[in-house]
Scaffold this motif. Structure first.
Motif, PDB file in Angstrom:
ATOM      1  N   VAL A  46       0.761  -1.385  -0.148  1.00 32.49           N
ATOM      2  CA  VAL A  46       0.083  -0.641   0.092  1.00 32.49           C
ATOM      3  C   VAL A  46       1.286   1.215  -0.100  1.00 32.49           C
ATOM      4  O   VAL A  46       1.868   1.648   0.645  1.00 32.49           O
ATOM      5  CB  VAL A  46      -0.790  -0.650   1.295  1.00 32.49           C
ATOM      6  N   SER A  47       0.540   2.404  -0.688  1.00 31.15           N
ATOM      7  CA  SER A  47       1.580   3.195  -0.601  1.00 31.15           C
ATOM      8  C   SER A  47       0.881   4.589  -0.546  1.00 31.15           C
ATOM      9  O   SER A  47      -0.461   4.393  -1.129  1.00 31.15           O
ATOM     10  CB  SER A  47       2.364   3.594  -1.955  1.00 31.15           C
ATOM     11  N   GLY A  48       0.835   6.119  -0.132  1.00 31.26           N
ATOM     12  CA  GLY A  48       0.227   7.002  -0.214  1.00 31.26           C
ATOM     13  C   GLY A  48       0.581   7.907  -1.795  1.00 31.26           C
ATOM     14  O   GLY A  48       1.164   6.927  -2.924  1.00 31.26           O
ATOM     15  N   ILE A  49       0.679   9.158  -1.577  1.00 33.26           N
ATOM     16  CA  ILE A  49       0.666   9.958  -2.358  1.00 33.26           C
ATOM     17  C   ILE A  49       1.892  10.610  -2.555  1.00 33.26           C
ATOM     18  O   ILE A  49       2.795  10.406  -1.470  1.00 33.26           O
ATOM     19  CB  ILE A  49      -0.475  11.436  -2.942  1.00 33.26           C
ATOM     20  N   GLY A  50       2.616  10.446  -4.090  1.00 32.03           N
ATOM     21  CA  GLY A  50       3.718  11.348  -3.875  1.00 32.03           C
ATOM     22  C   GLY A  50       4.687  10.256  -4.246  1.00 32.03           C
ATOM     23  O   GLY A  50       4.042   9.553  -5.760  1.00 32.03           O
ATOM     24  N   CYS A  51       6.627  10.415  -4.867  1.00 33.13           N
ATOM     25  CA  CYS A  51       6.564   9.811  -5.839  1.00 33.13           C
ATOM     26  C   CYS A  51       6.603   8.840  -5.475  1.00 33.13           C
ATOM     27  O   CYS A  51       6.563   7.590  -5.875  1.00 33.13           O
ATOM     28  CB  CYS A  51       8.204  10.527  -5.846  1.00 33.13           C
ATOM     29  N   SER A  52       7.331   8.636  -4.554  1.00 37.33           N
ATOM     30  CA  SER A  52       7.688   6.781  -3.409  1.00 37.33           C
ATOM     31  C   SER A  52       6.330   6.026  -3.781  1.00 37.33           C
ATOM     32  O   SER A  52       6.035   4.740  -3.734  1.00 37.33           O
ATOM     33  CB  SER A  52       7.954   7.099  -1.940  1.00 37.33           C
ATOM     34  N   GLY A  53       4.730   6.493  -3.625  1.00 36.88           N
ATOM     35  CA  GLY A  53       3.942   6.362  -3.897  1.00 36.88           C
ATOM     36  C   GLY A  53       3.619   5.941  -5.455  1.00 36.88           C
ATOM     37  O   GLY A  53       2.752   4.610  -5.217  1.00 36.88           O
ATOM     38  N   ARG A  54       4.718   5.995  -6.091  1.00 37.21           N
ATOM     39  CA  ARG A  54       4.506   5.009  -7.149  1.00 37.21           C
ATOM     40  C   ARG A  54       5.142   3.901  -7.376  1.00 37.21           C
ATOM     41  O   ARG A  54       4.495   2.563  -7.634  1.00 37.21           O
ATOM     42  CB  ARG A  54       5.444   6.212  -8.166  1.00 37.21           C
ATOM     43  N   ALA A  55       5.343   3.450  -6.514  1.00 35.14           N
ATOM     44  CA  ALA A  55       6.432   2.367  -5.756  1.00 35.14           C
ATOM     45  C   ALA A  55       5.451   1.211  -5.537  1.00 35.14           C
ATOM     46  O   ALA A  55       4.930  -0.026  -6.555  1.00 35.14           O
ATOM     47  CB  ALA A  55       7.171   2.124  -4.805  1.00 35.14           C
ATOM     48  N   ALA A  56       4.273   1.332  -5.558  1.00 37.08           N
ATOM     49  CA  ALA A  56       2.547   0.546  -5.221  1.00 37.08           C
ATOM     50  C   ALA A  56       2.289  -0.335  -6.172  1.00 37.08           C
ATOM     51  O   ALA A  56       2.090  -1.517  -6.701  1.00 37.08           O
ATOM     52  CB  ALA A  56       1.301   0.666  -4.794  1.00 37.08           C
ATOM     53  N   GLY A 122      12.514  14.602   3.399  1.00 37.31           N
ATOM     54  CA  GLY A 122      12.644  15.982   3.578  1.00 37.31           C
ATOM     55  C   GLY A 122      12.147  17.021   3.604  1.00 37.31           C
ATOM     56  O   GLY A 122      11.882  17.959   3.897  1.00 37.31           O
ATOM     57  N   ILE A 123      11.280  16.872   2.273  1.00 33.49           N
ATOM     58  CA  ILE A 123      10.149  18.010   1.577  1.00 33.49           C
ATOM     59  C   ILE A 123       9.516  16.881   0.794  1.00 33.49           C
ATOM     60  O   ILE A 123       9.212  15.585   0.640  1.00 33.49           O
ATOM     61  CB  ILE A 123      11.477  18.611   0.960  1.00 33.49           C
ATOM     62  N   TYR A 124       8.344  17.815   0.290  1.00 38.81           N
ATOM     63  CA  TYR A 124       7.476  17.780   0.205  1.00 38.81           C
ATOM     64  C   TYR A 124       8.354  17.503  -1.709  1.00 38.81           C
ATOM     65  O   TYR A 124       8.189  18.452  -2.187  1.00 38.81           O
ATOM     66  CB  TYR A 124       6.155  18.638  -0.112  1.00 38.81           C
ATOM     67  N   GLY A 125       9.036  16.198  -2.375  1.00 34.10           N
ATOM     68  CA  GLY A 125       9.513  16.269  -3.619  1.00 34.10           C
ATOM     69  C   GLY A 125       8.728  16.654  -4.743  1.00 34.10           C
ATOM     70  O   GLY A 125       8.925  17.271  -5.032  1.00 34.10           O
ATOM     71  N   MET A 126       7.726  15.948  -4.776  1.00 31.37           N
ATOM     72  CA  MET A 126       6.151  15.868  -5.796  1.00 31.37           C
ATOM     73  C   MET A 126       5.729  17.071  -6.194  1.00 31.37           C
ATOM     74  O   MET A 126       5.423  17.647  -7.548  1.00 31.37           O
ATOM     75  CB  MET A 126       5.401  14.812  -6.454  1.00 31.37           C
ATOM     76  N   THR A 127       5.968  17.274  -5.352  1.00 30.42           N
ATOM     77  CA  THR A 127       4.419  19.611  -5.998  1.00 30.42           C
ATOM     78  C   THR A 127       5.795  20.278  -6.312  1.00 30.42           C
ATOM     79  O   THR A 127       5.423  21.059  -6.086  1.00 30.42           O
ATOM     80  CB  THR A 127       3.674  19.146  -4.914  1.00 30.42           C
ATOM     81  N   GLY A 128       7.396  19.754  -6.125  1.00 29.74           N
ATOM     82  CA  GLY A 128       8.661  21.117  -6.089  1.00 29.74           C
ATOM     83  C   GLY A 128       8.613  21.113  -4.746  1.00 29.74           C
ATOM     84  O   GLY A 128      10.043  22.314  -5.024  1.00 29.74           O
ATOM     85  N   GLY A 129       8.821  20.829  -4.163  1.00 34.10           N
ATOM     86  CA  GLY A 129      10.330  20.950  -2.616  1.00 34.10           C
ATOM     87  C   GLY A 129       9.765  22.396  -1.790  1.00 34.10           C
ATOM     88  O   GLY A 129      10.345  23.130  -1.300  1.00 34.10           O
ATOM     89  N   GLN A 130       8.311  21.588  -1.198  1.00 34.78           N
ATOM     90  CA  GLN A 130       8.399  22.796  -0.100  1.00 34.78           C
ATOM     91  C   GLN A 130       8.782  22.352   0.784  1.00 34.78           C
ATOM     92  O   GLN A 130       8.744  20.480   1.382  1.00 34.78           O
ATOM     93  CB  GLN A 130       6.640  23.172  -0.387  1.00 34.78           C
ATOM     94  N   MET A 131       8.464  22.765   2.076  1.00 37.25           N
ATOM     95  CA  MET A 131       9.023  22.570   3.323  1.00 37.25           C
ATOM     96  C   MET A 131       8.085  21.036   3.465  1.00 37.25           C
ATOM     97  O   MET A 131       6.880  22.025   3.690  1.00 37.25           O
ATOM     98  CB  MET A 131       9.480  23.681   3.922  1.00 37.25           C
ATOM     99  N   ALA A 132       9.001  20.224   4.015  1.00 37.23           N
ATOM    100  CA  ALA A 132       7.762  19.572   5.098  1.00 37.23           C
ATOM    101  C   ALA A 132       8.254  19.331   6.495  1.00 37.23           C
ATOM    102  O   ALA A 132       9.380  20.436   7.478  1.00 37.23           O
ATOM    103  CB  ALA A 132       7.546  18.039   4.072  1.00 37.23           C
TER     104      ALA A 132
END
Lengths: 246, 79
Positions: A46-56, A122-132
């Motif tokens: 199971v994965s959520g949203i984000g670049c790593s979420g693609r792994a599912a 350390g960041i929100y990568g997929m949406t452009g690199g916002q502070m997390a």
């Protein structure tokens, strides 16, 4: 079983950027699963949203790409409905700790039998690199151009505040250790959390002046050391396992 | 629809042998150069976007373990 049996080859190559850390973690997870020899029928990712979420979608097992932050509740539902399954959550820090922070607190408290692999860049990568919530203090990102003013969230503290816990910190550079802790996490009956220190080259590293993914990989080599044993909490820059089983 | 029990995958795309032990798949490679920089004996090199081996491979498998895109495969040492 061979690791090639766990990958959907018709989906390759992946959508991740060249040199992205997620690819290495994905590969080490496939190696660990092959090492355990788990049949694909008894496995769910199971994965959520984000670049790593693609792994599912890249694992050749039944998988769910859940909504943002809700990977753990979906995985918990699957586990409760069919306890025979081994459920793995593969997602990022922004998804598991940022948006889905509350679910992480309660899954840890209830000690559900899940293996959570958290790609911490350390960041929100997929949406452009916002502070997390996991951005190191003082680090410059898209939404903190003068450096992050806040201390990062202590994931280890959240997990280890429960009486029964299993927490591991690994890094993309220390691949043998990464593979070993993923294997242990999948095998452990109970909530197992693996925080993998990773990086985002395109939306984080480039802004900091890194030229390639490998340059960021070497910062993990110099910044983290393996700690033997499971006694006490991990300090800054230490990789290892923290557990308490009774 | 796949029949029940069918794994639903193709096999990896054909790779090109660049050495006695190393196989490289051009379709998967994103030219990130991680394998080149991680190699302890500096065996790998790009020549016109094609991966080449300088014949110094010690089969340590580091490039294969780090490659994020399944583009390089190294045969493990026989015990």
């Amino acid at each position: 079983m061979d690791y090639k049996d766990y990958i959907k080859w018709e989906r390759m190559p992946t959508t991740w950027c060249p040199g992205c850390a997620i690819g290495t973690i994905f590969k080490q997870t496939a190696f660990a699963l092959a090492d355990l020899g788990l049949p694909a029928e008894e496995l769910t990712v199971v994965s959520g949203i984000g670049c790593s979420g693609r792994a599912a979608g890249y694992f050749n097992v039944d998988s769910v790409h859940a909504t943002h932050g809700r990977a753990i509740p979906v995985a918990e539902g699957i586990k409760r409905a069919n306890p025979r399954l081994k459920v793995i959550v593969f997602s990022g820090d922004g998804d598991l700790v940022g948006i889905g922070g509350n679910h992480l607190l309660h899954a840890g408290r209830r000690d559900i039998d899940l293996a959570v692999i958290c790609v911490n860049n350390g960041i929100y990568g997929m949406t452009g690199g916002q502070m997390a919530p996991t951005t190191p203090a003082g680090e410059k990102t898209l939404t903190s151009p003068h450096g992050s003013a806040y201390a990062p969230l202590n994931i280890q503290g959240i997990i280890t505040s429960n009486r029964r816990h299993w927490f591991a910190r690994a890094s993309t550079f220390h691949v043998a250790h990464l593979q070993r802790v993923i294997r242990e996490a999948v095998e452990r009956p109970g909530f197992a959390f693996v925080e993998v220190m990773a990086f985002c080259i395109e939306n984080f590293g480039r802004r900091l002046g890194f030229k390639s993914g490998h340059e960021m990989l070497t910062t993990l080599k110099t910044g983290y050391k393996l700690r033997p044993g499971t006694e006490g909490l991990l300090g800054d820059g230490e990789l290892g396992v923290v557990k308490h089983d009774s | 629809m796949d029949p029940p029990g069918h794994r639903g995958t193709e096999m990896p795309k054909p790779s090109k042998p660049i050495d006695a032990h190393i196989a490289w798949t051009a379709d998967y490679c994103k030219h990130c150069s991680t394998c080149i920089t991680i190699c302890p004996v500096k065996n790998l090199e790009f020549k016109d976007d094609e991966m080449t081996s300088l014949g110094k491979c010690t089969q340590c498998l580091l490039c294969m373990k780090y490659c994020p895109d399944f583009a390089i495969e190294v045969e493990a040492k026989k015990k």
